[in-house]
Enzyme design. Structure first.
Site, PDB file in Angstrom:
ATOM      1  N   ASP A  41       0.788  -1.228   0.000  1.00 20.19           N
ATOM      2  CA  ASP A  41       0.000   0.000   0.000  1.00 20.19           C
ATOM      3  C   ASP A  41       0.822   1.282   0.000  1.00 20.19           C
ATOM      4  OD1 ASP A  41       1.054  -0.012   2.559  1.00 20.19           O
ATOM      5  OD2 ASP A  41      -0.795  -0.676   3.505  1.00 20.19           O
ATOM      6  N   GLU A  72       0.343  -9.064  -1.077  1.00 17.55           N
ATOM      7  CA  GLU A  72      -0.347  -8.542   0.103  1.00 17.55           C
ATOM      8  C   GLU A  72      -1.546  -7.693  -0.331  1.00 17.55           C
ATOM      9  OE1 GLU A  72       1.606  -7.294   4.130  1.00 17.55           O
ATOM     10  OE2 GLU A  72       0.824  -5.456   3.221  1.00 17.55           O
ATOM     11  N   GLU A  77      -2.166   5.158   2.783  1.00 14.01           N
ATOM     12  CA  GLU A  77      -2.071   3.744   2.422  1.00 14.01           C
ATOM     13  C   GLU A  77      -3.400   3.125   2.006  1.00 14.01           C
ATOM     14  OE1 GLU A  77       1.473   4.564   5.091  1.00 14.01           O
ATOM     15  OE2 GLU A  77      -0.654   5.108   5.081  1.00 14.01           O
ATOM     16  N   HIS A 106       5.384   5.413  13.184  1.00 10.31           N
ATOM     17  CA  HIS A 106       5.771   6.204  12.015  1.00 10.31           C
ATOM     18  C   HIS A 106       4.585   6.651  11.165  1.00 10.31           C
ATOM     19  CE1 HIS A 106       5.090   2.268  10.190  1.00 10.31           C
ATOM     20  NE2 HIS A 106       4.946   2.899   9.047  1.00 10.31           N
ATOM     21  N   ARG A 122       1.666   8.412   9.259  1.00 10.87           N
ATOM     22  CA  ARG A 122       1.405   9.822   8.987  1.00 10.87           C
ATOM     23  C   ARG A 122       0.149  10.313   9.704  1.00 10.87           C
ATOM     24  NH1 ARG A 122       4.083  11.986   4.330  1.00 10.87           N
ATOM     25  NH2 ARG A 122       5.443  10.444   3.330  1.00 10.87           N
ATOM     26  N   HIS A 136      11.922   6.559  14.339  1.00 15.29           N
ATOM     27  CA  HIS A 136      11.901   6.770  12.887  1.00 15.29           C
ATOM     28  C   HIS A 136      12.608   8.080  12.542  1.00 15.29           C
ATOM     29  CE1 HIS A 136      10.219   7.186   8.804  1.00 15.29           C
ATOM     30  NE2 HIS A 136       9.934   5.897   8.891  1.00 15.29           N
TER      31      HIS A 136
END
Length: 383
Positions: A97, A119, A133, A214, A216, A247
């Site tokens: 994604d 996936e 994603e 991490h 967003r 990260h």
């Protein structure tokens, strides 16, 4: 007959999940594999390639500091179009994604090159969570001709979107292939953290909570709340080590270091290479994360996972009981982590469960189906 297969990825999680498939494809007669990476993650991506002893054929190195998703998309589309024109692959393999996956699929579609989606079928059905994603995986599914959902639940998502059953195969998740391969490798070489690694300074005894973050959609208030919860837990459990590989994104680093840097039992360390991270997962008592892949990996190591997100596209782990959604609410994170640290029965209930994401043979299943599909496609063109 040899088929030209191109694999495109750009982030560290993609590299981890595609590495075992790439190794299998390169050992398969009749497959000529060309690996192109976009460089969406730089240093972290190279660490994975080194860990799996995987060589790539082309690195586009497209990511620049402060680049927007639209800017990255524009560069990717142009660069990948040129690569496809030069290499003329018969199929393009993408994963999951990421922006790389969607743009690689779109560029292939524009050149009438079929796309196979590893996936496939994960869904939250909330286009803003995770962002971007969830949109990427929907858009990639529309373009792809061949789909490899890791679970029956993911397959059913695709069926509801009118993807024909004959265009997909449930394979398990390649991340389990990667995890089991790496765990065996570490055991064979009796791997220990190097003396100059921050892992070498961790206490040999005692409980450790591993933390990653991490996403967003958690930038801003979400990460502030996560850090506030960890700070409260660190004060409540001074004998527990809280280890956080931070990260590299500045929107993650700023709140983490400002809110957690003064706590003696919170270890803020740089992002770790994959062998070190597998060692950390195996060493941990439980895991707090907003990651997707860890939700799939941890059950194979018997580690409970608390997911600091509002939604998850991996409901099989939640249904199985290995994963619990806790969101980014401070009180909920503290309460559920405390429950697992204080209640041995609650902890055991989340550890003694088989992994719903596979048995470590997903790469073999994908390779067999891909070869059959390529044979059928070539035979059909000859009629």
């Amino acid at each position: 007959m040899t088929y030209r297969v191109m694999m495109v990825f750009g982030t560290r999680p993609e590299a981890i999940k595609m590495a075992p498939l790439a190794r299998t494809l390169r050992q398969t007669e009749g497959i000529e594999l060309y690996i192109c990476v976009t460089g969406q993650h730089r240093e972290m991506l190279q660490q994975v390639l080194d860990a799996f002893e995987l060589s790539i054929d082309q690195n586009l190195q497209l990511m620049t500091e402060g680049q927007s998703l639209n800017g990255l998309t524009q560069q990717m589309l142009s660069a990948l179009d040129q690569v496809y024109a030069e290499r003329q692959p018969e199929v393009v393999l993408v994963h999951g994604d990421t922006t790389t996956s969607f743009v690689a699929a779109l560029a292939a579609f524009h050149r009438h090159i079929p796309v196979a989606h590893v996936e496939a079928g994960l869904r939250t059905n909330d286009i803003q969570s995770p962002w971007p994603e969830e949109a990427n995986r929907h858009l990639t599914a529309v373009i792809a001709e061949l789909h490899f959902p890791p679970t029956r639940a993911a397959r059913d998502n695709l069926l509801r979107e009118w993807v024909p059953l004959e265009h997909m195969e449930v394979t398990g998740n390649t991340v389990i292939d990667a995890l089991l391969w790496m765990r065996q490798h570490l055991e064979e070489v009796n791997w220990q953290p190097p003396a100059d690694s921050p892992l070498a300074a961790l206490p040999a005894e005692g409980r450790m909570v591993l933390i990653t973050g991490h996403r967003r959609e958690n930038f801003g208030k979400g990460f502030e709340h996560i850090c506030q919860a960890i700070a409260e837990l660190a004060d409540k459990y001074p004998d527990v080590q809280f280890v956080y590989p931070v990260h590299l994104n500045p929107q993650v680093q700023q709140p983490v270091y400002s809110l957690l840097g003064s706590h003696p039992n919170v270890r803020l360390i740089p992002p770790q290479d994959y062998p070190s991270f597998v060692w950390l997962m195996a060493r941990s008592y439980l895991i707090l994360t907003d990651s997707g892949g860890i939700q799939e990996e941890a059950p194979s190591l018997g580690k409970p996972v608390l997911v600091m997100r509002k939604t998850t596209e991996r409901p099989s782990a939640v249904a199985a009981g290995t994963v619990m959604l806790v969101g980014t609410v401070v009180r909920r994170i503290v309460e559920e982590t405390s429950r697992l640290l204080d209640d041995a029965e609650a902890y055991a209930a989340m550890t003694h469960i088989s992994n719903p994401y596979g048995d470590g043979h997903a790469s073999e299943r994908i390779t067999h189906r891909l070869l059959d599909w390529l044979h059928e496609r070539k035979h059909g063109e000859g009629q």
